[in-house]
Write a protein that holds these residues in place. Sequence first.
Motif, PDB file in Angstrom:
ATOM      1  N   GLY A 583      64.774  31.726  57.114  1.00 42.30           N
ATOM      2  CA  GLY A 583      66.143  32.161  56.863  1.00 42.30           C
ATOM      3  C   GLY A 583      66.939  31.113  56.113  1.00 42.30           C
ATOM      4  N   MET A 584      66.785  29.848  56.516  1.00 43.76           N
ATOM      5  CA  MET A 584      67.515  28.789  55.824  1.00 43.76           C
ATOM      6  C   MET A 584      66.946  28.521  54.435  1.00 43.76           C
ATOM      7  N   ALA A 585      65.648  28.700  54.252  1.00 47.11           N
ATOM      8  CA  ALA A 585      65.076  28.552  52.905  1.00 47.11           C
ATOM      9  C   ALA A 585      65.686  29.590  51.970  1.00 47.11           C
ATOM     10  N   MET A 586      65.815  30.820  52.468  1.00 48.24           N
ATOM     11  CA  MET A 586      66.410  31.875  51.657  1.00 48.24           C
ATOM     12  C   MET A 586      67.894  31.600  51.402  1.00 48.24           C
ATOM     13  N   VAL A 587      68.625  31.163  52.417  1.00 52.31           N
ATOM     14  CA  VAL A 587      70.059  30.913  52.277  1.00 52.31           C
ATOM     15  C   VAL A 587      70.321  29.742  51.325  1.00 52.31           C
ATOM     16  N   GLU A 588      69.484  28.701  51.437  1.00 51.25           N
ATOM     17  CA  GLU A 588      69.683  27.521  50.590  1.00 51.25           C
ATOM     18  C   GLU A 588      69.221  27.758  49.162  1.00 51.25           C
ATOM     19  N   ARG A 589      68.157  28.541  48.976  1.00 52.31           N
ATOM     20  CA  ARG A 589      67.631  28.798  47.637  1.00 52.31           C
ATOM     21  C   ARG A 589      67.418  30.296  47.422  1.00 52.31           C
ATOM     22  N   PRO A 590      68.495  31.078  47.392  1.00 53.69           N
ATOM     23  CA  PRO A 590      68.328  32.525  47.203  1.00 53.69           C
ATOM     24  C   PRO A 590      67.727  32.877  45.852  1.00 53.69           C
ATOM     25  N   ASP A 591      67.843  31.966  44.890  1.00 54.46           N
ATOM     26  CA  ASP A 591      67.291  32.204  43.560  1.00 54.46           C
ATOM     27  C   ASP A 591      65.773  32.122  43.536  1.00 54.46           C
ATOM     28  N   LEU A 592      65.166  31.557  44.603  1.00 52.23           N
ATOM     29  CA  LEU A 592      63.736  31.277  44.609  1.00 52.23           C
ATOM     30  C   LEU A 592      62.909  32.436  45.151  1.00 52.23           C
ATOM     31  N   PHE A 593      63.571  33.367  45.813  1.00 51.03           N
ATOM     32  CA  PHE A 593      62.840  34.435  46.497  1.00 51.03           C
ATOM     33  C   PHE A 593      63.340  35.804  46.045  1.00 51.03           C
ATOM     34  N   LYS A 594      62.380  36.667  45.767  1.00 49.95           N
ATOM     35  CA  LYS A 594      62.724  38.037  45.377  1.00 49.95           C
ATOM     36  C   LYS A 594      62.965  38.906  46.592  1.00 49.95           C
ATOM     37  N   VAL A 595      62.198  38.634  47.673  1.00 47.94           N
ATOM     38  CA  VAL A 595      62.260  39.457  48.883  1.00 47.94           C
ATOM     39  C   VAL A 595      62.288  38.547  50.106  1.00 47.94           C
ATOM     40  N   PHE A 596      63.115  38.911  51.069  1.00 48.32           N
ATOM     41  CA  PHE A 596      63.187  38.217  52.359  1.00 48.32           C
ATOM     42  C   PHE A 596      62.947  39.240  53.465  1.00 48.32           C
ATOM     43  N   ILE A 597      61.942  38.968  54.319  1.00 52.60           N
ATOM     44  CA  ILE A 597      61.619  39.877  55.415  1.00 52.60           C
ATOM     45  C   ILE A 597      61.602  39.078  56.711  1.00 52.60           C
ATOM     46  N   ASP A 599      61.208  39.517  60.891  1.00 46.26           N
ATOM     47  CA  ASP A 599      60.733  40.428  61.941  1.00 46.26           C
ATOM     48  C   ASP A 599      61.108  39.844  63.312  1.00 46.26           C
ATOM     49  N   VAL A 600      61.833  40.603  64.119  1.00 47.62           N
ATOM     50  CA  VAL A 600      62.391  40.133  65.406  1.00 47.62           C
ATOM     51  C   VAL A 600      62.815  38.666  65.279  1.00 47.62           C
ATOM     52  N   PRO A 601      63.765  38.388  64.386  1.00 48.09           N
ATOM     53  CA  PRO A 601      64.005  37.008  63.961  1.00 48.09           C
ATOM     54  C   PRO A 601      65.127  36.294  64.725  1.00 48.09           C
ATOM     55  N   MET A 602      64.968  34.995  64.903  1.00 50.98           N
ATOM     56  CA  MET A 602      66.032  34.132  65.390  1.00 50.98           C
ATOM     57  C   MET A 602      66.828  33.659  64.176  1.00 50.98           C
ATOM     58  N   LEU A 603      67.923  34.341  63.912  1.00 49.07           N
ATOM     59  CA  LEU A 603      68.731  34.045  62.735  1.00 49.07           C
ATOM     60  C   LEU A 603      70.126  33.539  63.080  1.00 49.07           C
ATOM     61  N   ASN A 604      70.372  33.311  64.370  1.00 49.58           N
ATOM     62  CA  ASN A 604      71.678  32.804  64.809  1.00 49.58           C
ATOM     63  C   ASN A 604      71.486  31.823  65.975  1.00 49.58           C
ATOM     64  N   PRO A 605      70.723  30.734  65.751  1.00 50.84           N
ATOM     65  CA  PRO A 605      70.426  29.810  66.846  1.00 50.84           C
ATOM     66  C   PRO A 605      71.650  29.138  67.451  1.00 50.84           C
ATOM     67  N   LEU A 606      72.738  29.053  66.702  1.00 52.75           N
ATOM     68  CA  LEU A 606      73.954  28.461  67.255  1.00 52.75           C
ATOM     69  C   LEU A 606      74.440  29.233  68.476  1.00 52.75           C
ATOM     70  N   ARG A 607      74.164  30.517  68.509  1.00 49.19           N
ATOM     71  CA  ARG A 607      74.609  31.365  69.628  1.00 49.19           C
ATOM     72  C   ARG A 607      73.479  31.643  70.613  1.00 49.19           C
ATOM     73  N   ASP A 637      71.490  27.147  61.099  1.00 48.06           N
ATOM     74  CA  ASP A 637      71.757  28.543  61.433  1.00 48.06           C
ATOM     75  C   ASP A 637      71.894  29.403  60.180  1.00 48.06           C
ATOM     76  N   PRO A 638      70.937  30.298  59.899  1.00 54.47           N
ATOM     77  CA  PRO A 638      71.032  31.125  58.689  1.00 54.47           C
ATOM     78  C   PRO A 638      72.278  32.012  58.659  1.00 54.47           C
ATOM     79  N   TYR A 639      72.650  32.574  59.795  1.00 55.43           N
ATOM     80  CA  TYR A 639      73.836  33.439  59.856  1.00 55.43           C
ATOM     81  C   TYR A 639      75.086  32.645  59.501  1.00 55.43           C
ATOM     82  N   VAL A 640      75.259  31.491  60.093  1.00 54.32           N
ATOM     83  CA  VAL A 640      76.440  30.663  59.854  1.00 54.32           C
ATOM     84  C   VAL A 640      76.517  30.237  58.395  1.00 54.32           C
TER      85      VAL A 640
END
Length: 724
Positions: A583-597, A599-607, A637-640
């Motif tokens: 999630g953070m790789a995608m958030v930090e470098r959205p230009d690098l990835f065409k697709v982000f998938i 599955d039952v992901p931890m995308l808000n570890p701060l909470r 935290d990818p969500y944050v």
Amino acid sequence: MKFIKLLLYFIVFQSCVQNISKQDFKEYPKTKTSSETDDYFGTIIKDEFRHLENLQDTTVLNWFKAQDDHAEKFLSKLENQERIATQIRSYYSKDNSIYSKVKYADNGFVFFLKANNKNSIQKLFYRTSSYSNDIELLDPTAFQKQLNREYNINYIQPSWNGNHVLVSLSYDGISGSSLIIIDVLNKKLLPEVITHAEPDSYLGVSWLPNSSGFLYLYIPVLDPNDENYMLNSSTVLHKLGDDPNKRRIVFSSTSSSQITNEDLPIARILSKNDNYLIGYKASVENYWSAYYAKISDLDKESIDWKLLYSLDEKIYADYGYFLGDEFKFISGKEADNRTISSFNLKSKGPKQTNILVHEKKDEVITSLYVANNNLYYTTSKFGVEAFLYEYKGNHEEKIKLPYITGTIELNSSSNESENLYVNMDGWTKDFTRFIYNNGLFSLDPLSNHQTYSEFNDFQVKEIQVESFDGVQVPMSLIYRKDMKLDGLNPTFIYSYGAYGESMTPFFSPIFLNWVQNGGVFVVPHIRGGGEKGDSWHEQGMKSKKSNSWKDIIACTEYLIQNKFTSKEKTVLYSSSAGAVATGMAMVERPDLFKVFIADVPMLNPLRSEERTNNASNYLEYGTVKDSTECMALIKMDPYVNLKPNVDYPASLIISSFNDARIDPWIPGKFAAKLQAYSTSKAPVFLDIIYDAGHEGGDTMEERIKEYSRIFAFAFWQTNHTLKI
């Protein structure tokens, strides 16, 4: 005429997929935003979608349903979804029976699950010897049929003498299993049905030496919505024929002041001739503290538990054994790649630890088992090549394997068993079970014998990639031998990097379908995993978590620079805790990835600590109660860290609504924010599976449907034409 009708149907169907207006994706179900803010040691974090955490709110539940309906509207029309599913089903439609969860008893009986192929229900069978006929013991579809539930068997354990076998059944991914006991020779169920247990998740059950009963972890509250979820668990003793509701507590928070009501106190009997019980203060981390008591104490009113070892002694999880009064174990103390050591329980004075097997360079000691009263252990080099050793008579010897393998799992029925069961697995070599006895390997009759000619022309390449800080990151690549390095290959990047877990080679016809259809399957062994020892884990957790996603970025850039793929063909995938890094790789470098998938992901570890029971996960991510760790949580935290007005990649966020580990609101919040913030024309779908838990669907057909959808979505967004 029939051909013309079929052709017209295909044209209409394809036009439904290809001619969807890209603006249609943006007609996402609406939800309110809020002005919720939190002050974390002076850092203010705004949380616009905090209200989605309330899964008791009907408006929130309606929003989730609307999101799923919206996703289904498009995903159900994916051009290649059914085609891929048909391909995968064909791998599993061979005539060979498929065996799993094979367990041996001391009387030579062998118990196992069998399906005619991997796409059918697995039933419980046994044999009186390895080469005898199969005898059916249980069809899970017949269990509590009046409740109209689709039960599956998730765990089995025979008694030492083989007269009984315990079976754990679950359904729809809901927390908690029903435990039943079968009288083997009479093929009859005992009357008791035990609930409030999950042996498949918490080290199974331990039969008493005389096979008259067993120990299991009792969990009073298994409802994730209850504030007492997973609290006050204890190991209890069940004697065959007793009322399962009259539980004798063996090991719990009352056994030691160091054990809290949030801990998992799991007691086990390791072998039938042991003199001692062991009690673990189990956690999500690799090293635990433990206690011991005499097995004879089970006949007394109280059990005298003593400290066996503390957390700072770094004894590796549950890989320890009593051999007489000696305790032998894997140790990570002052040894990044671990040692095998021992101490004597009856020695006077301070505990004296002896190193039996010293740390090896480039090989991490990964498991330890006992058979024929000798020690056997496995090692792994960079997480991709496995080795087997024997230690006896104060001497260690490397055992020559039948072939080079990526993963080894060991089993034995007891310390005294003459047979060691060696399970070998690899990226393109199917899981195979061998029996090792008296220096020789023989193929276990219950090993799978299926062959897959479809994958004969695949290439496996193991390399190391230099990350941003000069560190070498192992990376596995699987692709067709006829693939061209022209940058046009869709590339499925699957990474994890958490809890010290290594992404060792595994044989999966499902993932190999991606390769057969012309894609590259890539596994970067990033920091946070255990591929290069304990320090590899430590370099990818808490304040150092950024190493994990920067390793992914470096590996992706390598793939692009070396023409394996291009930015228009990259697909980034992970599940559960692995989604923090991806999630953070995608958030930090959205230009690098065409697709982000995800599955039952931890995308808000701060909470994460706001969940009903965070268990010991804060040991991996960090806690908001500590200022340094809290800042690291914010950073990871990818969500944050999503930013408005950014062209984010096409995204498929998958949530299981019965998931007790990753609450559905975690992927839900991320999807809502990504939909609101992304300015690209790419879709963001929240796909919800309502009858599954953290592990996904119970049946192979459910898994086939899920991954055929994932692959079809990825191939669609990377504009790829299937090879087959």
